[in-house]
Design a protein around this motif. Sequence first.
Motif, PDB file in Angstrom:
ATOM      1  N   GLU A 289       0.782  -1.213  -0.029  1.00  8.01           N
ATOM      2  CA  GLU A 289      -0.164   0.042  -0.097  1.00  8.01           C
ATOM      3  C   GLU A 289       0.994   1.208   0.068  1.00  8.01           C
ATOM      4  O   GLU A 289       1.827   1.244   0.949  1.00  8.01           O
ATOM      5  CB  GLU A 289      -0.861   0.033   1.261  1.00  8.01           C
ATOM      6  N   LEU A 290       0.440   2.322  -0.620  1.00  3.96           N
ATOM      7  CA  LEU A 290       1.068   3.725  -0.709  1.00  3.96           C
ATOM      8  C   LEU A 290       0.857   4.118   0.591  1.00  3.96           C
ATOM      9  O   LEU A 290       0.018   4.420   1.199  1.00  3.96           O
ATOM     10  CB  LEU A 290       0.541   4.504  -1.958  1.00  3.96           C
ATOM     11  N   TYR A 291       2.291   4.289   1.312  1.00  4.14           N
ATOM     12  CA  TYR A 291       2.132   5.008   2.573  1.00  4.14           C
ATOM     13  C   TYR A 291       2.694   6.460   2.667  1.00  4.14           C
ATOM     14  O   TYR A 291       2.436   7.239   3.427  1.00  4.14           O
ATOM     15  CB  TYR A 291       3.058   3.944   3.232  1.00  4.14           C
ATOM     16  N   GLU A 292       3.808   6.765   1.812  1.00  4.13           N
ATOM     17  CA  GLU A 292       4.085   8.129   1.847  1.00  4.13           C
ATOM     18  C   GLU A 292       4.422   8.627   0.101  1.00  4.13           C
ATOM     19  O   GLU A 292       4.742   7.772  -0.456  1.00  4.13           O
ATOM     20  CB  GLU A 292       5.527   8.423   2.430  1.00  4.13           C
ATOM     21  N   LEU A 293       4.151   9.976  -0.175  1.00  6.60           N
ATOM     22  CA  LEU A 293       4.610  10.545  -1.446  1.00  6.60           C
ATOM     23  C   LEU A 293       4.993  12.024  -1.246  1.00  6.60           C
ATOM     24  O   LEU A 293       3.958  12.524  -0.795  1.00  6.60           O
ATOM     25  CB  LEU A 293       3.415  10.292  -2.333  1.00  6.60           C
ATOM     26  N   GLY A 294       6.113  12.350  -1.581  1.00  6.64           N
ATOM     27  CA  GLY A 294       6.529  13.631  -1.195  1.00  6.64           C
ATOM     28  C   GLY A 294       7.873  14.037  -1.897  1.00  6.64           C
ATOM     29  O   GLY A 294       8.452  13.109  -2.415  1.00  6.64           O
ATOM     30  N   ALA A 295       8.383  15.125  -1.315  1.00  3.41           N
ATOM     31  CA  ALA A 295       9.738  15.585  -1.710  1.00  3.41           C
ATOM     32  C   ALA A 295      10.450  16.292  -0.421  1.00  3.41           C
ATOM     33  O   ALA A 295      10.041  17.146   0.312  1.00  3.41           O
ATOM     34  CB  ALA A 295       9.768  16.617  -2.740  1.00  3.41           C
ATOM     35  N   LEU A 296      11.631  15.792  -0.182  1.00  4.68           N
ATOM     36  CA  LEU A 296      12.493  16.314   1.057  1.00  4.68           C
ATOM     37  C   LEU A 296      13.220  17.445   0.506  1.00  4.68           C
ATOM     38  O   LEU A 296      14.119  17.135  -0.543  1.00  4.68           O
ATOM     39  CB  LEU A 296      13.376  15.197   1.537  1.00  4.68           C
ATOM     40  N   ILE A 297      13.202  18.849   0.977  1.00  3.28           N
ATOM     41  CA  ILE A 297      13.887  19.732   0.509  1.00  3.28           C
ATOM     42  C   ILE A 297      14.782  20.237   1.534  1.00  3.28           C
ATOM     43  O   ILE A 297      14.340  20.707   2.523  1.00  3.28           O
ATOM     44  CB  ILE A 297      12.752  20.991   0.132  1.00  3.28           C
ATOM     45  N   SER A 298      16.055  20.500   1.208  1.00  2.00           N
ATOM     46  CA  SER A 298      16.993  20.936   2.044  1.00  2.00           C
ATOM     47  C   SER A 298      17.751  22.031   1.445  1.00  2.00           C
ATOM     48  O   SER A 298      18.408  21.757   0.461  1.00  2.00           O
ATOM     49  CB  SER A 298      18.083  19.850   2.344  1.00  2.00           C
ATOM     50  N   ASP A 299      17.761  23.269   2.082  1.00  2.00           N
ATOM     51  CA  ASP A 299      18.128  24.547   1.593  1.00  2.00           C
ATOM     52  C   ASP A 299      19.656  24.601   2.088  1.00  2.00           C
ATOM     53  O   ASP A 299      19.884  24.083   3.227  1.00  2.00           O
ATOM     54  CB  ASP A 299      17.299  25.486   1.742  1.00  2.00           C
ATOM     55  N   PRO A 300      20.385  25.660   1.544  1.00  2.00           N
ATOM     56  CA  PRO A 300      21.705  25.980   2.037  1.00  2.00           C
ATOM     57  C   PRO A 300      21.446  26.231   3.461  1.00  2.00           C
ATOM     58  O   PRO A 300      20.828  27.177   3.973  1.00  2.00           O
ATOM     59  CB  PRO A 300      22.226  26.920   1.153  1.00  2.00           C
ATOM     60  N   GLY A 301      22.410  25.803   4.550  1.00  2.00           N
ATOM     61  CA  GLY A 301      22.250  26.293   5.805  1.00  2.00           C
ATOM     62  C   GLY A 301      21.456  24.978   6.757  1.00  2.00           C
ATOM     63  O   GLY A 301      21.559  25.393   7.940  1.00  2.00           O
ATOM     64  N   SER A 302      20.676  24.328   5.871  1.00  2.00           N
ATOM     65  CA  SER A 302      20.151  23.233   6.727  1.00  2.00           C
ATOM     66  C   SER A 302      20.937  22.437   7.731  1.00  2.00           C
ATOM     67  O   SER A 302      22.016  22.181   7.296  1.00  2.00           O
ATOM     68  CB  SER A 302      19.275  22.434   6.048  1.00  2.00           C
ATOM     69  N   GLU A 303      20.644  22.018   8.824  1.00  2.00           N
ATOM     70  CA  GLU A 303      21.270  21.192   9.979  1.00  2.00           C
ATOM     71  C   GLU A 303      21.301  19.863   9.706  1.00  2.00           C
ATOM     72  O   GLU A 303      20.334  19.137   9.196  1.00  2.00           O
ATOM     73  CB  GLU A 303      21.019  21.736  11.348  1.00  2.00           C
ATOM     74  N   ARG A 304      22.447  19.263  10.194  1.00  2.00           N
ATOM     75  CA  ARG A 304      22.534  17.896  10.123  1.00  2.00           C
ATOM     76  C   ARG A 304      21.651  17.266  11.125  1.00  2.00           C
ATOM     77  O   ARG A 304      21.600  17.876  12.374  1.00  2.00           O
ATOM     78  CB  ARG A 304      23.841  17.347  10.509  1.00  2.00           C
ATOM     79  N   GLN A 305      20.644  16.202  10.905  1.00  2.00           N
ATOM     80  CA  GLN A 305      19.814  15.436  11.759  1.00  2.00           C
ATOM     81  C   GLN A 305      20.864  14.331  12.523  1.00  2.00           C
ATOM     82  O   GLN A 305      21.888  13.866  12.262  1.00  2.00           O
ATOM     83  CB  GLN A 305      18.889  14.740  10.945  1.00  2.00           C
ATOM     84  N   GLU A 306      19.945  14.229  13.580  1.00  2.00           N
ATOM     85  CA  GLU A 306      20.441  13.060  14.589  1.00  2.00           C
ATOM     86  C   GLU A 306      20.186  11.737  13.689  1.00  2.00           C
ATOM     87  O   GLU A 306      19.184  11.423  13.309  1.00  2.00           O
ATOM     88  CB  GLU A 306      20.008  12.830  15.854  1.00  2.00           C
ATOM     89  N   ILE A 307      21.110  10.683  14.022  1.00  2.00           N
ATOM     90  CA  ILE A 307      21.007   9.355  13.560  1.00  2.00           C
ATOM     91  C   ILE A 307      19.716   8.987  14.145  1.00  2.00           C
ATOM     92  O   ILE A 307      19.297   9.026  15.153  1.00  2.00           O
ATOM     93  CB  ILE A 307      22.044   8.393  13.792  1.00  2.00           C
ATOM     94  N   HIS A 308      18.740   8.291  13.132  1.00  2.00           N
ATOM     95  CA  HIS A 308      17.586   7.623  13.685  1.00  2.00           C
ATOM     96  C   HIS A 308      17.052   6.436  12.764  1.00  2.00           C
ATOM     97  O   HIS A 308      17.420   6.517  11.420  1.00  2.00           O
ATOM     98  CB  HIS A 308      16.450   8.817  14.036  1.00  2.00           C
ATOM     99  N   PRO A 309      16.279   5.921  13.413  1.00  2.00           N
ATOM    100  CA  PRO A 309      15.241   5.039  12.292  1.00  2.00           C
ATOM    101  C   PRO A 309      13.769   5.776  12.171  1.00  2.00           C
ATOM    102  O   PRO A 309      13.519   6.604  12.989  1.00  2.00           O
ATOM    103  CB  PRO A 309      15.064   3.745  12.974  1.00  2.00           C
ATOM    104  N   ASP A 310      13.155   5.529  11.002  1.00  2.00           N
ATOM    105  CA  ASP A 310      12.000   6.230  10.832  1.00  2.00           C
ATOM    106  C   ASP A 310      10.870   5.549  11.534  1.00  2.00           C
ATOM    107  O   ASP A 310       9.837   6.166  12.131  1.00  2.00           O
ATOM    108  CB  ASP A 310      11.536   6.154   9.354  1.00  2.00           C
ATOM    109  N   ILE A 311      11.058   4.232  12.086  1.00  2.00           N
ATOM    110  CA  ILE A 311       9.948   3.394  12.554  1.00  2.00           C
ATOM    111  C   ILE A 311      10.878   2.480  13.580  1.00  2.00           C
ATOM    112  O   ILE A 311      12.049   2.319  13.498  1.00  2.00           O
ATOM    113  CB  ILE A 311       8.804   2.671  11.820  1.00  2.00           C
ATOM    114  N   GLU A 312      10.220   2.002  14.477  1.00  2.00           N
ATOM    115  CA  GLU A 312      10.738   1.110  15.665  1.00  2.00           C
ATOM    116  C   GLU A 312      11.398  -0.420  14.871  1.00  2.00           C
ATOM    117  O   GLU A 312      10.788  -0.663  13.893  1.00  2.00           O
ATOM    118  CB  GLU A 312       9.645   0.734  16.702  1.00  2.00           C
TER     119      GLU A 312
END
Length: 375
Positions: A217-240
């Motif tokens: 089943e389709l669960y997600e549909l989109g675009a991740l946009i990261s502009d100049p100056g965006s910060e690093r994320q912490e390491i993570h899983p999206d789900i448990e």
Amino acid sequence: FLLQLSQIKQKAKNKEIKTTEKFNCILGHMLLLTLLLGFFQFNASLQVTRCHEIRKSKCCMKAAATATTNEELISQVQLEEQLLRPNQNFFLMKSSEEREKNQETAREKGLTLDPTGFGAVVVEDGAARIDNVMTIDTAGRLLDYVNQKLLDSLKEVETFQTFRANVFGNVLAKKSRHDLLLPLEESSEIMKALEELIGEGGVVGSVVDATLGQDAELYELGALISDPGSERQEIHPDIEYQEALIPLLTCFVALQDVTQSMGPTTFLPRTHLSLDDHNKLNGGQLTRNQFLRDAPSTLSTLNCGDCSVFNPCTMHAGGSNQSDKRRVLFYITFRNISFKDPSTDYNPGSIRPELKKRRINIDEMRHILKTARKL
């Protein structure tokens, strides 16, 4: 005061004072009462002012604490980057020989295989790179569409034409970063991109079929946009962590070249296989740091039209964009229907509400794409 009033009443009854005297006494006490009320009001005003000062002081303390928390977060992600760097390599597409070895392992587990072997790589490593899943022309047209859609969606939210949750998803490290939720049929650019990914001959589609089934089943549909100056994320899983199966499969497609300075995604391979790894990541600071220091990682630099396909239980993080260019990843996620929908109020899955209600599976999406192609 009440005692004196009582005495005045008693004297009046006994006709011991004249009416004028009684009036003057009452008037005097009324003036005294007015002064007392004024005093109490003034004191109450002081108390309110004091409360405002205390509240303001607490707000300042809270703001200072928040600033400290933000500083700690920045320090943490910088530390993570340093800890991972010694064991980090670039994320490369596995050769056909390497994929065949993964397929042999998958056969031993009794898993369905896709012809390309990338599904077996995802099962084994948690993430696979696949080159040239989208043409440069299609990626360019989709990039133009996404950039315009971002402007339109921001304006719709600012002018109260729609709720933010209808067009944007939650994203970690929000500064200069957007998770733009995309429509399906209204965009010919999106339809063309999906045709190349999951339509007839689409490599990503064959990986989804092999790992999740044709009823995924389709669960997600989109675009991740990261502009100049965006910060690093912490390491993570999206789900448990999930032990028995691949619950979801996500595909990130680069709509332009993603260089090292643009903050490519970091993956920690095989972390989808270990509950112990997930516990270490969520453990105390020393445990977490030691785990990250020992963990191998890959840096997902991509050329335009290349993609990474991964199990969202695999640990990962978006990097900081230190370039002068915007980084855009088109993404699509499918869900294994034998797996309970993992969405929560905080993490509902990045999909438009009206699209989620339709509960479209990948086979139905192919029918929609085929019908659109004929029109």
